[in-house]
Design an enzyme around this catalytic site. Structure first.
Site, PDB file in Angstrom:
ATOM      1  N   ARG A   1     -12.023 -11.426   6.213  1.00 51.75           N
ATOM      2  CA  ARG A   1     -11.457 -11.146   4.884  1.00 51.75           C
ATOM      3  C   ARG A   1     -11.438 -12.396   4.003  1.00 51.75           C
ATOM      4  O   ARG A   1     -11.033 -13.474   4.449  1.00 51.75           O
ATOM      5  CB  ARG A   1     -10.020 -10.623   5.048  1.00 51.75           C
ATOM      6  CG  ARG A   1      -9.321 -10.323   3.749  1.00 51.75           C
ATOM      7  CD  ARG A   1      -7.928  -9.801   4.029  1.00 51.75           C
ATOM      8  NE  ARG A   1      -7.141 -10.765   4.769  1.00 51.75           N
ATOM      9  CZ  ARG A   1      -6.368 -11.677   4.209  1.00 51.75           C
ATOM     10  NH1 ARG A   1      -6.246 -11.751   2.905  1.00 51.75           N
ATOM     11  NH2 ARG A   1      -5.674 -12.507   4.962  1.00 51.75           N
TER      12      ARG A   1
ATOM     13  N   ALA B   1       3.898 -12.529   2.184  1.00 46.76           N
ATOM     14  CA  ALA B   1       2.622 -13.069   1.680  1.00 46.76           C
ATOM     15  C   ALA B   1       2.896 -14.179   0.673  1.00 46.76           C
ATOM     16  O   ALA B   1       3.652 -13.993  -0.274  1.00 46.76           O
ATOM     17  CB  ALA B   1       1.800 -11.954   1.045  1.00 46.76           C
TER      18      ALA B   1
ATOM     19  N   GLU C   1      -8.708 -20.732  -3.508  1.00 43.50           N
ATOM     20  CA  GLU C   1      -8.567 -20.695  -2.048  1.00 43.50           C
ATOM     21  C   GLU C   1      -9.959 -20.689  -1.435  1.00 43.50           C
ATOM     22  O   GLU C   1     -10.961 -20.487  -2.138  1.00 43.50           O
ATOM     23  CB  GLU C   1      -7.742 -19.479  -1.602  1.00 43.50           C
ATOM     24  CG  GLU C   1      -6.262 -19.661  -1.887  1.00 43.50           C
ATOM     25  CD  GLU C   1      -5.387 -18.510  -1.439  1.00 43.50           C
ATOM     26  OE1 GLU C   1      -5.900 -17.552  -0.842  1.00 43.50           O
ATOM     27  OE2 GLU C   1      -4.172 -18.572  -1.704  1.00 43.50           O
TER      28      GLU C   1
ATOM     29  N   HIS D   1      -3.522 -13.540  11.993  1.00 41.58           N
ATOM     30  CA  HIS D   1      -3.038 -13.376  10.621  1.00 41.58           C
ATOM     31  C   HIS D   1      -3.319 -11.993  10.053  1.00 41.58           C
ATOM     32  O   HIS D   1      -2.487 -11.409   9.357  1.00 41.58           O
ATOM     33  CB  HIS D   1      -3.727 -14.445   9.763  1.00 41.58           C
ATOM     34  CG  HIS D   1      -3.247 -14.522   8.359  1.00 41.58           C
ATOM     35  ND1 HIS D   1      -1.916 -14.710   8.039  1.00 41.58           N
ATOM     36  CD2 HIS D   1      -3.926 -14.456   7.177  1.00 41.58           C
ATOM     37  CE1 HIS D   1      -1.800 -14.746   6.708  1.00 41.58           C
ATOM     38  NE2 HIS D   1      -2.993 -14.578   6.171  1.00 41.58           N
TER      39      HIS D   1
ATOM     40  N   ARG E   1     -12.219 -19.344   6.681  1.00 42.20           N
ATOM     41  CA  ARG E   1     -11.101 -19.458   7.619  1.00 42.20           C
ATOM     42  C   ARG E   1     -11.499 -19.551   9.082  1.00 42.20           C
ATOM     43  O   ARG E   1     -10.906 -20.308   9.844  1.00 42.20           O
ATOM     44  CB  ARG E   1     -10.232 -18.213   7.488  1.00 42.20           C
ATOM     45  CG  ARG E   1      -9.186 -18.397   6.495  1.00 42.20           C
ATOM     46  CD  ARG E   1      -8.272 -17.243   6.433  1.00 42.20           C
ATOM     47  NE  ARG E   1      -7.520 -17.474   5.213  1.00 42.20           N
ATOM     48  CZ  ARG E   1      -6.678 -16.632   4.689  1.00 42.20           C
ATOM     49  NH1 ARG E   1      -6.465 -15.485   5.268  1.00 42.20           N
ATOM     50  NH2 ARG E   1      -6.032 -16.937   3.593  1.00 42.20           N
TER      51      ARG E   1
ATOM     52  N   ASP F   1       1.380  -0.190  15.172  1.00 43.91           N
ATOM     53  CA  ASP F   1       1.856   1.192  15.392  1.00 43.91           C
ATOM     54  C   ASP F   1       0.965   2.238  14.726  1.00 43.91           C
ATOM     55  O   ASP F   1       0.624   3.255  15.334  1.00 43.91           O
ATOM     56  CB  ASP F   1       3.281   1.369  14.847  1.00 43.91           C
ATOM     57  CG  ASP F   1       4.259   0.386  15.452  1.00 43.91           C
ATOM     58  OD1 ASP F   1       4.072   0.028  16.629  1.00 43.91           O
ATOM     59  OD2 ASP F   1       5.202  -0.022  14.751  1.00 43.91           O
TER      60      ASP F   1
ATOM     61  N   ALA G   1       0.835  -1.215   0.000  1.00 39.67           N
ATOM     62  CA  ALA G   1       0.000   0.000   0.000  1.00 39.67           C
ATOM     63  C   ALA G   1       0.868   1.262   0.000  1.00 39.67           C
ATOM     64  O   ALA G   1       0.612   2.203  -0.763  1.00 39.67           O
ATOM     65  CB  ALA G   1      -0.931  -0.001   1.211  1.00 39.67           C
TER      66      ALA G   1
ATOM     67  N   SER H   1      -6.008  -9.217   0.335  1.00 40.87           N
ATOM     68  CA  SER H   1      -5.295  -8.114   1.011  1.00 40.87           C
ATOM     69  C   SER H   1      -4.199  -7.487   0.156  1.00 40.87           C
ATOM     70  O   SER H   1      -3.992  -6.270   0.220  1.00 40.87           O
ATOM     71  CB  SER H   1      -4.745  -8.551   2.358  1.00 40.87           C
ATOM     72  OG  SER H   1      -4.086  -9.758   2.237  1.00 40.87           O
TER      73      SER H   1
ATOM     74  N   HIS I   1      -5.396 -17.404  10.880  1.00 41.66           N
ATOM     75  CA  HIS I   1      -5.162 -18.338   9.769  1.00 41.66           C
ATOM     76  C   HIS I   1      -5.134 -19.741  10.349  1.00 41.66           C
ATOM     77  O   HIS I   1      -4.484 -19.984  11.371  1.00 41.66           O
ATOM     78  CB  HIS I   1      -3.825 -18.008   9.089  1.00 41.66           C
ATOM     79  CG  HIS I   1      -3.686 -18.625   7.741  1.00 41.66           C
ATOM     80  ND1 HIS I   1      -3.501 -19.987   7.571  1.00 41.66           N
ATOM     81  CD2 HIS I   1      -3.712 -18.097   6.501  1.00 41.66           C
ATOM     82  CE1 HIS I   1      -3.415 -20.245   6.264  1.00 41.66           C
ATOM     83  NE2 HIS I   1      -3.538 -19.115   5.596  1.00 41.66           N
TER      84      HIS I   1
END
Ligand code: SIN
Length: 527
Positions: free
Chosen positions: A370, A46, A113, A335, A274, A207, A16, A375, A228
């Site tokens: 998610r 990842a 997945e 995760h 998940r 943070d 990002a 992601s 996960h």
């Protein structure tokens, strides 16, 4: 105090942050600060891949529906629509910059997945997708002389005056520097390190969420933490992620009696959502009095397994596990956090001049859970949009603000950090209830009463942030008296009343819960 004024400040250098930097580079001077090496981010680790509609057998509308379904009724539809519609364009652009996704012949190789109803996961070098994205984005960033990196700089706090963000104070080489900017973008990733079992790297200590909260921003959906199902379980090995793509290729779960069990928990068995797989594993562990279950790939063709999962294969071999021949001991691990700094679909937070993108943010795109491999796509799509939006800040920052940094130390940082991670895992983890959450809240309050100052080291600042975000997660989990998506309350198994509401937190709302996390009278620029 050293001072610097730039146009745009980006905190974090995963997908990002780097994608935002590329968007901003033609518009001014960009400083990308990281508390570690620039490549040390969740992106780098990842494995499974990046989901996007890239084949004729798939449709954007189906990706949209799959994402909503995984989000269990709490996704914000405008964010999901943006993600699935703009995703393919961002992927094509990445390929044009040199990303080498795996292919079958001339076509992209797409895997499956959990909870995806089509094969749509692109991957690179088998199971090193994030590393490839990081490589390509860093290479692209290097082509812009206007972008500078500023590594090993730990952000202490944002510079906020009258609800406008003017940059950040950072600790670098033991000294404090004030970095002023027209727009500040948080791209600091998640908070998996709050839990003793996590797939996240050491840097994921929440943070960005903590400094945004102290700076007056709103956090949302903080009770939704995704676990996960399969990370390597071994006393001598790291908690290495065993990608969901392995189950997508046919890997099976077995309990310690070597019996398959997922079929009795969900119709999609190993490819159930998940949260369901994670809770099923915990249930089997309790039933068999064990601290792990097994992932089994022994029935798959050896050559295929080695080629499809080269990084996992070689990492496990280092710990004497041959994934083509041995059962792999696994257990769930924290995760991804669906909640974060509340933003619109252009990364704007509730504080003017402050933006957020990627895991640190909460656009509502993931809802309560998610969808796998959404992601990295989130980082690309919303990173780019946030970069575009941040150009709207045209006023030079007020660099007259002064900060009295009075560092103090926490004598037992490492002990508290370890105890906090254990507490969160045991009391605010996969299965929660009022009693466990109440115990966590009490203990966190005891620690908080001692930790609310400026600190002299990265470790201490991280602990302060971890404590802030743990308290908010626990309060959010207590407040949601029902089970939705990844948030499961054993004392409230149904959805509960008003379950479709999103819970949000800022300093005032926490103060109402008697949880003012900063001492009275101290604001984020310490005046
Ligand atoms: C995995 O490879 O299983 C992780 C992918 C994800 O969390 O999106």
């Amino acid at each position: 105090m050293q001072q610097e004024v730039v146009d745009f400040l980006i905190i974090g250098s995963g997908v990002a942050g780097l994608r935002a930097a590329i968007e901003l580079a033609p518009h001014g001077e960009v400083l990308v600060i990281t508390k570690d090496r620039p490549s040390e981010s969740s992106t780098e680790y990842a494995q499974g891949g990046i989901a996007a509609v890239m084949s004729d057998e798939d449709e954007v509308g189906i990706h949209f529906e799959d994402t909503l379904k995984a989000g269990d009724g709490l996704c914000k539809e405008d964010a999901v629509r943006t993600l699935v519609q703009e995703g393919p364009e961002r992927i094509v652009e990445l390929i044009s910059w040199g990303a080498a996704f795996d292919k079958e012949g001339t076509k992209l190789s797409l895997s499956l997945e959990a909870a995806h109803s089509r094969r749509r996961i692109l991957h690179a070098h088998g199971d090193s997708t994030g590393k490839e994205l990081e490589r390509v984005l860093l290479k692209k960033v290097r082509t812009y002389p206007s972008v500078r990196k500023y590594p090993f700089a730990m952000t202490i706090d944002l510079i906020v005056r009258d609800s406008v963000c003017h940059g950040a104070y950072v600790l670098k080489g033991g000294a404090v520097a004030a970095l002023f900017a027209k727009a500040t973008i948080l791209a600091t990733g998640g908070a998996g390190q709050l839990y003793s079992r996590t797939t996240n790297p050491q840097v994921a200590t929440g943070d960005g969420m903590a400094i945004a909260f102290r700076g007056g921003a709103v956090l949302e959906d903080m009770e939704f933490v995704q676990f996960h199902p399969t990370s390597l379980y071994s006393p001598t090995a790291p908690q290495f992620l065993l990608s969901e793509a392995m189950r997508g290729e046919g890997a099976l779960l077995r309990n310690i009696d070597k019996k398959q069990f997922m079929g009795s928990y969900h119709a999609h068995a190993e490819l159930a959502p998940r949260d369901i797989v994670s809770r099923a594993i915990i249930s089997e562990m309790v039933k068999t009095n064990s601290n792990h279950v097994y992932l089994d790939l022994r029935h798959l063709e050896k050559h295929f397994v080695k080629n499809r999962f080269p990084r996992i294969h070689s990492t496990c071999l280092r710990y004497d596990i041959d994934i083509t021949e041995d059962l792999i001991p696994v257990s769930p691990a924290a995760h991804y956090i669906m909640g974060g700094v509340k933003t619109d679909i252009d990364g704007r937070t509730s504080v003017r001049g402050l933006y957020a993108a990627g895991e640190v943010s909460c656009t509502g795109v993931h809802g309560a859970n998610r969808l796998a491999s959404n992601s990295l796509l989130e980082g690309l799509v919303f990173g780019a949009r946030t970069g575009t939006a941040a150009c709207e800040m045209t006023v030079r920052p007020d660099s007259s603000i002064r900060y009295n940094f009075t560092p103090s130390t926490i004598p037992d940082t490492d002990e508290i950090r370890r105890a906090l991670r254990k507490l969160m895992w045991e009391k605010a983890g996969i299965i929660r209830c009022a009693k466990s959450l109440g115990e966590a809240a009490d203990q966190l309050r005891v620690w908080r009463d001692h930790i609310h100052r400026d600190y002299a080291t990265r470790n201490e600042l991280e602990l302060k942030n971890m404590l802030t975000i743990s308290e908010i997660i626990v309060q959010a989990a207590l407040a949601r008296k029902g089970s939705v998506g990844a948030h499961y309350r054993s004392d409230h198994k149904e959805r509960g009343e008003r379950w479709q509401e999103h819970l949000w937190w800022d300093r005032q709302s926490l103060a109402m819960h008697n949880l003012a996390l900063l001492p009275e009278g101290k604001d984020s620029c310490g005046r």
